[in-house]
Structures are given as C-alpha cells and as structure tokens.
Design a protein around this motif. Structure first.
Motif, PDB file in Angstrom:
ATOM      1  N   VAL A 148      93.414 -33.154  86.165  1.00 18.20           N
ATOM      2  CA  VAL A 148      93.584 -34.608  86.069  1.00 18.20           C
ATOM      3  C   VAL A 148      92.895 -35.332  87.225  1.00 18.20           C
ATOM      4  CG1 VAL A 148      95.251 -36.490  85.991  1.00 18.20           C
ATOM      5  CG2 VAL A 148      95.710 -34.365  84.764  1.00 18.20           C
ATOM      6  N   LEU A 149      93.210 -34.920  88.469  1.00 17.59           N
ATOM      7  CA  LEU A 149      92.636 -35.616  89.623  1.00 17.59           C
ATOM      8  C   LEU A 149      91.119 -35.476  89.708  1.00 17.59           C
ATOM      9  CD1 LEU A 149      95.300 -35.110  92.435  1.00 17.59           C
ATOM     10  CD2 LEU A 149      94.868 -37.117  91.012  1.00 17.59           C
ATOM     11  N   PRO A 150      90.535 -34.290  89.493  1.00 18.12           N
ATOM     12  CA  PRO A 150      89.068 -34.229  89.478  1.00 18.12           C
ATOM     13  C   PRO A 150      88.445 -35.107  88.395  1.00 18.12           C
ATOM     14  CG  PRO A 150      89.966 -32.045  89.772  1.00 18.12           C
ATOM     15  CD  PRO A 150      91.126 -32.940  89.448  1.00 18.12           C
ATOM     16  N   ALA A 151      89.088 -35.163  87.223  1.00 13.57           N
ATOM     17  CA  ALA A 151      88.558 -36.008  86.166  1.00 13.57           C
ATOM     18  C   ALA A 151      88.651 -37.488  86.513  1.00 13.57           C
ATOM     19  CB  ALA A 151      89.313 -35.736  84.865  1.00 13.57           C
ATOM     20  N   ALA A 152      89.727 -37.866  87.231  1.00 13.78           N
ATOM     21  CA  ALA A 152      89.941 -39.276  87.580  1.00 13.78           C
ATOM     22  C   ALA A 152      89.330 -39.656  88.921  1.00 13.78           C
ATOM     23  CB  ALA A 152      91.444 -39.578  87.602  1.00 13.78           C
ATOM     24  N   LEU A 153      88.711 -38.692  89.618  1.00 11.80           N
ATOM     25  CA  LEU A 153      88.248 -38.954  90.978  1.00 11.80           C
ATOM     26  C   LEU A 153      87.249 -40.110  91.075  1.00 11.80           C
ATOM     27  CD1 LEU A 153      88.392 -38.136  93.920  1.00 11.80           C
ATOM     28  CD2 LEU A 153      86.557 -36.472  93.480  1.00 11.80           C
ATOM     29  N   PRO A 154      86.239 -40.222  90.210  1.00 13.99           N
ATOM     30  CA  PRO A 154      85.329 -41.373  90.335  1.00 13.99           C
ATOM     31  C   PRO A 154      86.047 -42.711  90.222  1.00 13.99           C
ATOM     32  CG  PRO A 154      84.390 -39.710  88.903  1.00 13.99           C
ATOM     33  CD  PRO A 154      85.810 -39.300  89.145  1.00 13.99           C
TER      34      PRO A 154
ATOM     35  N   LEU B  66      80.479 -53.450  98.482  1.00 16.94           N
ATOM     36  CA  LEU B  66      81.571 -52.540  98.135  1.00 16.94           C
ATOM     37  C   LEU B  66      82.004 -52.720  96.682  1.00 16.94           C
ATOM     38  CD1 LEU B  66      83.811 -52.698 101.348  1.00 16.94           C
ATOM     39  CD2 LEU B  66      82.440 -50.773 100.547  1.00 16.94           C
ATOM     40  N   ASN B  67      82.071 -53.960  96.225  1.00 18.95           N
ATOM     41  CA  ASN B  67      82.464 -54.208  94.836  1.00 18.95           C
ATOM     42  C   ASN B  67      81.436 -53.651  93.855  1.00 18.95           C
ATOM     43  OD1 ASN B  67      84.818 -55.508  95.557  1.00 18.95           O
ATOM     44  ND2 ASN B  67      83.895 -57.536  95.553  1.00 18.95           N
ATOM     45  N   ILE B  68      80.157 -53.829  94.167  1.00 14.25           N
ATOM     46  CA  ILE B  68      79.111 -53.302  93.283  1.00 14.25           C
ATOM     47  C   ILE B  68      79.175 -51.777  93.236  1.00 14.25           C
ATOM     48  CG2 ILE B  68      76.611 -53.040  93.020  1.00 14.25           C
ATOM     49  CD1 ILE B  68      76.309 -55.875  94.086  1.00 14.25           C
ATOM     50  N   LEU B  69      79.376 -51.159  94.403  1.00 13.66           N
ATOM     51  CA  LEU B  69      79.487 -49.698  94.435  1.00 13.66           C
ATOM     52  C   LEU B  69      80.698 -49.228  93.634  1.00 13.66           C
ATOM     53  CD1 LEU B  69      78.505 -46.988  95.537  1.00 13.66           C
ATOM     54  CD2 LEU B  69      79.868 -47.419  97.596  1.00 13.66           C
ATOM     55  N   ALA B  70      81.825 -49.934  93.773  1.00 18.66           N
ATOM     56  CA  ALA B  70      83.025 -49.553  93.032  1.00 18.66           C
ATOM     57  C   ALA B  70      82.812 -49.696  91.528  1.00 18.66           C
ATOM     58  CB  ALA B  70      84.205 -50.411  93.482  1.00 18.66           C
ATOM     59  N   LEU B  71      82.204 -50.797  91.102  1.00 19.83           N
ATOM     60  CA  LEU B  71      81.959 -50.990  89.669  1.00 19.83           C
ATOM     61  C   LEU B  71      80.984 -49.946  89.127  1.00 19.83           C
ATOM     62  CD1 LEU B  71      81.711 -54.886  89.494  1.00 19.83           C
ATOM     63  CD2 LEU B  71      83.578 -53.441  88.702  1.00 19.83           C
ATOM     64  N   TYR B  72      79.993 -49.580  89.920  1.00 19.62           N
ATOM     65  CA  TYR B  72      79.042 -48.557  89.484  1.00 19.62           C
ATOM     66  C   TYR B  72      79.742 -47.216  89.271  1.00 19.62           C
ATOM     67  CZ  TYR B  72      75.428 -44.996  89.838  1.00 19.62           C
ATOM     68  OH  TYR B  72      74.645 -43.909  89.616  1.00 19.62           O
ATOM     69  N   ILE B  73      80.623 -46.862  90.200  1.00 18.88           N
ATOM     70  CA  ILE B  73      81.336 -45.584  90.078  1.00 18.88           C
ATOM     71  C   ILE B  73      82.270 -45.606  88.873  1.00 18.88           C
ATOM     72  CG2 ILE B  73      83.006 -44.069  91.230  1.00 18.88           C
ATOM     73  CD1 ILE B  73      81.784 -44.895  93.883  1.00 18.88           C
ATOM     74  N   VAL B  74      82.988 -46.710  88.681  1.00 17.83           N
ATOM     75  CA  VAL B  74      83.915 -46.801  87.561  1.00 17.83           C
ATOM     76  C   VAL B  74      83.162 -46.739  86.232  1.00 17.83           C
ATOM     77  CG1 VAL B  74      85.540 -48.329  86.399  1.00 17.83           C
ATOM     78  CG2 VAL B  74      85.677 -48.023  88.870  1.00 17.83           C
ATOM     79  N   ARG B  75      82.032 -47.408  86.134  1.00 15.68           N
ATOM     80  CA  ARG B  75      81.262 -47.370  84.887  1.00 15.68           C
ATOM     81  C   ARG B  75      80.727 -45.970  84.619  1.00 15.68           C
ATOM     82  NH1 ARG B  75      77.743 -53.029  85.104  1.00 15.68           N
ATOM     83  NH2 ARG B  75      79.518 -54.435  84.771  1.00 15.68           N
ATOM     84  N   LYS B  76      80.307 -45.304  85.657  1.00 12.91           N
ATOM     85  CA  LYS B  76      79.846 -43.933  85.479  1.00 12.91           C
ATOM     86  C   LYS B  76      80.971 -43.047  84.976  1.00 12.91           C
ATOM     87  CE  LYS B  76      77.564 -40.143  87.911  1.00 12.91           C
ATOM     88  NZ  LYS B  76      76.995 -39.680  89.199  1.00 12.91           N
ATOM     89  N   TYR B  77      82.177 -43.272  85.506  1.00 12.48           N
ATOM     90  CA  TYR B  77      83.350 -42.510  85.065  1.00 12.48           C
ATOM     91  C   TYR B  77      83.650 -42.782  83.596  1.00 12.48           C
ATOM     92  CZ  TYR B  77      88.355 -42.159  84.173  1.00 12.48           C
ATOM     93  OH  TYR B  77      89.578 -41.923  83.608  1.00 12.48           O
ATOM     94  N   ARG B  78      83.584 -44.057  83.196  1.00 13.26           N
ATOM     95  CA  ARG B  78      83.889 -44.399  81.810  1.00 13.26           C
ATOM     96  C   ARG B  78      82.873 -43.791  80.857  1.00 13.26           C
ATOM     97  NH1 ARG B  78      85.328 -50.834  82.575  1.00 13.26           N
ATOM     98  NH2 ARG B  78      87.418 -50.564  83.421  1.00 13.26           N
ATOM     99  N   GLU B  79      81.626 -43.792  81.222  1.00  9.68           N
ATOM    100  CA  GLU B  79      80.609 -43.205  80.356  1.00  9.68           C
ATOM    101  C   GLU B  79      80.808 -41.704  80.183  1.00  9.68           C
ATOM    102  OE1 GLU B  79      77.055 -46.329  81.644  1.00  9.68           O
ATOM    103  OE2 GLU B  79      76.934 -44.201  82.167  1.00  9.68           O
ATOM    104  N   GLN B  80      81.400 -41.071  81.180  1.00  5.57           N
ATOM    105  CA  GLN B  80      81.554 -39.633  81.137  1.00  5.57           C
ATOM    106  C   GLN B  80      82.770 -39.203  80.323  1.00  5.57           C
ATOM    107  OE1 GLN B  80      81.630 -37.860  85.015  1.00  5.57           O
ATOM    108  NE2 GLN B  80      81.881 -35.779  84.255  1.00  5.57           N
ATOM    109  N   TYR B  81      83.840 -39.996  80.352  1.00  2.00           N
ATOM    110  CA  TYR B  81      85.099 -39.529  79.764  1.00  2.00           C
ATOM    111  C   TYR B  81      85.536 -40.304  78.544  1.00  2.00           C
ATOM    112  CZ  TYR B  81      85.533 -36.711  83.926  1.00  2.00           C
ATOM    113  OH  TYR B  81      85.321 -35.798  84.911  1.00  2.00           O
ATOM    114  N   GLU B  82      84.891 -41.362  78.167  1.00  2.00           N
ATOM    115  CA  GLU B  82      85.308 -42.092  76.975  1.00  2.00           C
ATOM    116  C   GLU B  82      84.624 -41.527  75.728  1.00  2.00           C
ATOM    117  OE1 GLU B  82      86.471 -46.504  78.695  1.00  2.00           O
ATOM    118  OE2 GLU B  82      84.713 -46.245  77.448  1.00  2.00           O
TER     119      GLU B  82
END
Length: 492
Positions: free
Chosen positions: A393-399, A476-492
C-alpha cells in the motif's frame, strides 16, 4: 442613490423581467406552452439576465475605476510645497479623503449646506470650526490647499456617483425593454440563456486567472522599482538583513530564507510522521464508526485560526520549552540553552500541529485510492495486514504522499501569525533551534506596517520578498501536482 439601493433596484427589476418575459411568451403562444420553442422559464431568464448582468458588470467596473480616476485628478491639485518634508503625497491624499468624509457628515447633519460644502471659496477657519463642533477633527496640519482638494474630491465623487446611477439604471432598463420586445413563441430563449450562462462561467474562471496574474504583475513591477534603488547582488547573495531607513540598509534575503526553511523543516518533522501514521490507521485499521468520529475531529485542527495557534505557541509551548531548556537552574536540564519563549523550535512545533490535518487528509485520500485488488492479492499470497501496508500500500501511494508533503511544505513556508508570535524577529544564520529567528512573511508584515513611503527600498523590499516567496511556493506546488498526476496515470 446609495449603491446598496441601486443593487436592490437591479435585482427587483430582474425579478419583474422574469415575470414579464414569461408572461409575454405564453401570451404569444395563446397560453399553450407546447407551442413555445423553449420552456416558459427560459423566456423569463432571458429577460432577467439581460436586464441584470450587463448593469452589474458596469456597476462593478465603475466602482473599481472611479476611486482611481478621482484620486488621480485630485492629486494634481496638491502643490509640491504643500507636502510636508516628513510626509508623502499618499499621506496627504489620506487627509483629503478624511476631510471629504467630514464634509459629507456635515451635510448629512445639516451643519453645512451643499453649496458651502462644495464651494472652494468657503473660508478655511469657518469650516474648521463648524466641523469641529460635529466632532470631525481636521488636525492642525491640514492646510487650506488640502481643504480645497477635499472639496473638489467630494464634488467629483458625487458627480461620478450620480452618473453611475444614471448609466447603470438606463442600461438595466434598456436591456429589459430590448429582451422583452423580442420575446415571442419562436424565439430560441433556451439557446440564448445557455450561451449567456456559459459566458458567465468563462468570465468567472477568467477572473480567477486574471486576479492571479494581476497580483504577480503588481509585485513584479514594484520589485523592479526596488532593484533600481538597491543592488540585486546584495539582496540575493548578501549575508545581513539590517533595514534602517537611512539609505545604507543591508537587505539580504538569505537570513530570512534560512529561518523560513528551518522552521518549515521542523514543522514537517512533526506533521509528516503524525499525519502519515494517522492516515494509515484511519484508512487501513480503523472501523467505520471510529473513522466517522476520528477523521472529523482530526480535521478540526485545519479550521482553527492561525492567530490561535500563535497564542498557543507564545503562552503554552514557549514557556514549556523554557522550563526545560532555559534560565540556568530553573530549567529541568540545569543549563541555559533558551533565553526566551520565542524560538525556532516553538514555532516549528506549533506549525507542525497545524499541518497535521493537511498531511493526514491528503495521505488518507491517496491511500484509499490504491486499488483494493492490490491488497487482496497481497493477502491472498499469505502476507499479513502490516506487511501488506508496508510492502504494497505505502509504496503504491508513495508518489501521492510525497505530493501531499510538498503541499504541506508550501503551506508552512507561507505561514505568518505563528511565526510572528512564536519565532521572534531576529534575522540571522544559526543551527540552534532554541534561538529566535524570523521568516520572509514576518519581514513583509514588518516592512509594510505603519506609515510607509513606497519610494524607499526599505518598503519596496517587501514586494521583492513577496515575489520570491511566491516563486518558491509555486515551484513546490507545481512539483507536487506533477508527482500526483504521475501517480494517477500509473494506478488509475
């Protein structure tokens, strides 16, 4: 007409337009709604919006533009020799507005006639005495030139308000008449209304974007003025922050940036572990009843005003730390490591408590977004609950968790009240968390407090600090949004 009653008139006219437009459409169809192109309500909406929206837009623009135009015109009446040496044109215009308000009060209470209040030939001493009887103090520093400008300010402002009322009222009545007259059973009211609502939605989205652009541009141009008066190399690469308003200030951002990052780092040391563990418990272990109670209680922390956190830091956390680390034998450790209640550690601990709900709520959403199939597959292979959480769970949610931490960091960097009351006001480099330091936001507040002259580098530096802080948090906000979008593309 006062602005409030003008707005009431516009909404009343819009309500009348809705009723009249609907009734006219039904009348043109002989009372049979089935013969109408659109539903009867759309015809009413068309008349109502046509009467209301353009008038409200013009009213809003007029209310924003008139003060600027009046200030510009009246300020030209102030001669240079009428501005005291220790004052500025902005302060003189403040006196002009105050005297103009006093004249309005005098007219309302019938102490002055409209002609006397607006005439530039009225004797200065006579007006001073009559306004003083009403409790409107002009002050000894108000010159006849200022009173003359105040009278002119009042006349122009009254004329502009009258014109605004006439223009807005005429526009509303004209829109009502135009839309009412073209209302008939074949009119495509639904299409027009939907296009109008779509235009309003686009306008609302554009206003949000344009407001952000306007804020950035206002800071950018003032920052350029600052760098015309002060060296950019000292600002970005100097080592001392020492404004003294005598022309020889040292205005380096580096000590302030160090204090900002140091306090934010301590806050994240508190918020990230506690918030992450709380999110793991709520999402993976807590039952539905516990979660329904614990999650809202945890998120209450996000609704507490920051001034309350500042008082908590100053009155509770700071003295508690002093009792442990400070004042010689009085401290529990017997050494004087902390001289006062304000310190980096005080502000960092309290700010970390404030950030806990940000980290926990965002992390909880991210962990819940991990597909249940991944948990079921791990448990099906024989892994325990804790092993599934740690290794799946945590590795999958890490980004997503990293993105949440970065968003919390940007929130910490922009915090003001906790730092003002808990960290002190000393700009310096130090690794000791028990010493007082200050941050960029605190210095911005300090430089813009009181009567300020926006022609000195000691005041304009606040805009340079503000745009630097904006760029930092935006990154920081742009970096956070980039990481979150990358996470969504990987797991959705």
């Amino acid at each position: 007409m006062p602005t409030f009653w003008l707005v009431v008139f516009l909404f009343a006219l819009a309500a009348f337009g809705y009723i009249a437009g609907r009734a006219r459409a039904l009348h043109s169809a002989g009372g049979n709604a089935r013969d109408l192109h659109s539903l009867p309500a759309y015809y009413g909406y068309n008349v109502s919006l046509t009467a209301l929206v353009p008038a409200l837009l013009v009213l809003a623009i007029w209310l924003l533009a008139q003060p600027l135009l009046v200030e510009t015109q009246v300020s030209r009446m102030i001669p240079t020799d009428a501005i005291p040496e220790n004052s500025t044109l902005g302060l003189v215009m403040s006196d002009v507005r105050r005297v103009a308000e006093g004249l309005d009060i005098a007219v309302e209470q019938n102490a002055l006639t409209e002609t006397e209040a607006g005439s530039i030939r009225t004797e200065f001493t006579d007006l001073r005495g009559r306004l003083g009887e009403l409790g409107v103090a002009l002050g000894s520093d108000v010159r006849p030139e200022v009173l003359k400008a105040a009278q002119r300010y009042r006349v122009i402002n009254s004329t502009g308000h009258l014109l605004m009322t006439l223009v807005v009222g005429a526009l509303a009545l004209g829109g009502l008449a135009f839309s009412y007259l073209r209302t008939n059973k074949d009119f495509r009211a639904r299409n027009v209304v939907e296009r109008g609502v779509l235009a309003l939605l686009v306008l609302a989205a554009s206003l949000a974007i344009l407001t952000t652009i306007g804020i950035v541009l206002s800071m950018f141009f003032e920052t350029i003025n600052f760098f015309k008066l002060h060296s950019w190399t000292d600002f970005f690469f100097g080592g001392t922050w020492a404004p003294n308003f005598r022309g020889d200030s040292e205005l380096s951002i580096l000590p302030l940036l160090w204090g900002t990052l140091y306090i934010s780092f301590i806050a994240l040391l508190v918020a990230v572990p506690v918030g992450l563990f709380a999110a793991v418990y709520l999402s993976e272990y807590a039952g539905s009843h516990v979660r329904a109670i614990a999650k809202p209680l945890l998120e209450i922390l996000a609704g507490i005003p920051t001034i309350v956190y500042g008082l908590f830091a100053l009155l509770t956390v700071g003295p508690a730390l002093v009792s442990i680390f400070g004042r010689g034998s009085e401290g529990l450790l017997g050494v004087e490591w902390m001289a006062g209640a304000t310190s980096v550690l005080t502000a960092g601990l309290v700010m970390g408590i404030m950030l806990i709900p940000f980290v926990s709520s965002l992390s909880d959403d991210i962990i819940n977004a991990v597909p249940q199939a991944m948990r079921d597959g791990s448990l099906g292979l024989g892994a325990t609950k804790s092993e599934t959480v740690k290794q799946v769970v945590l590795p999958a949610a890490l980004p997503g968790i990293v993105g949440a931490v970065l968003l919390a960091a940007s929130r910490a960097i922009g915090e003001t009240m906790i730092v003002v009351m808990g960290a002190g006001a000393i700009a310096k480099f130090s690794l000791n968390p028990l010493e007082s330091m200050t941050t960029i936001t605190t210095r911005i507040v300090s430089q813009l407090t009181g009567d300020t002259d926006f022609a000195s580098p000691e005041t304009l530096v606040a805009f340079a600090l503000g745009i630097t802080l904006f760029v930092l948090t935006l990154g920081l906000n742009i970096l956070a949004l980039y990481i979150v979008r990358k996470y969504r593309e990987q797991y959705e």
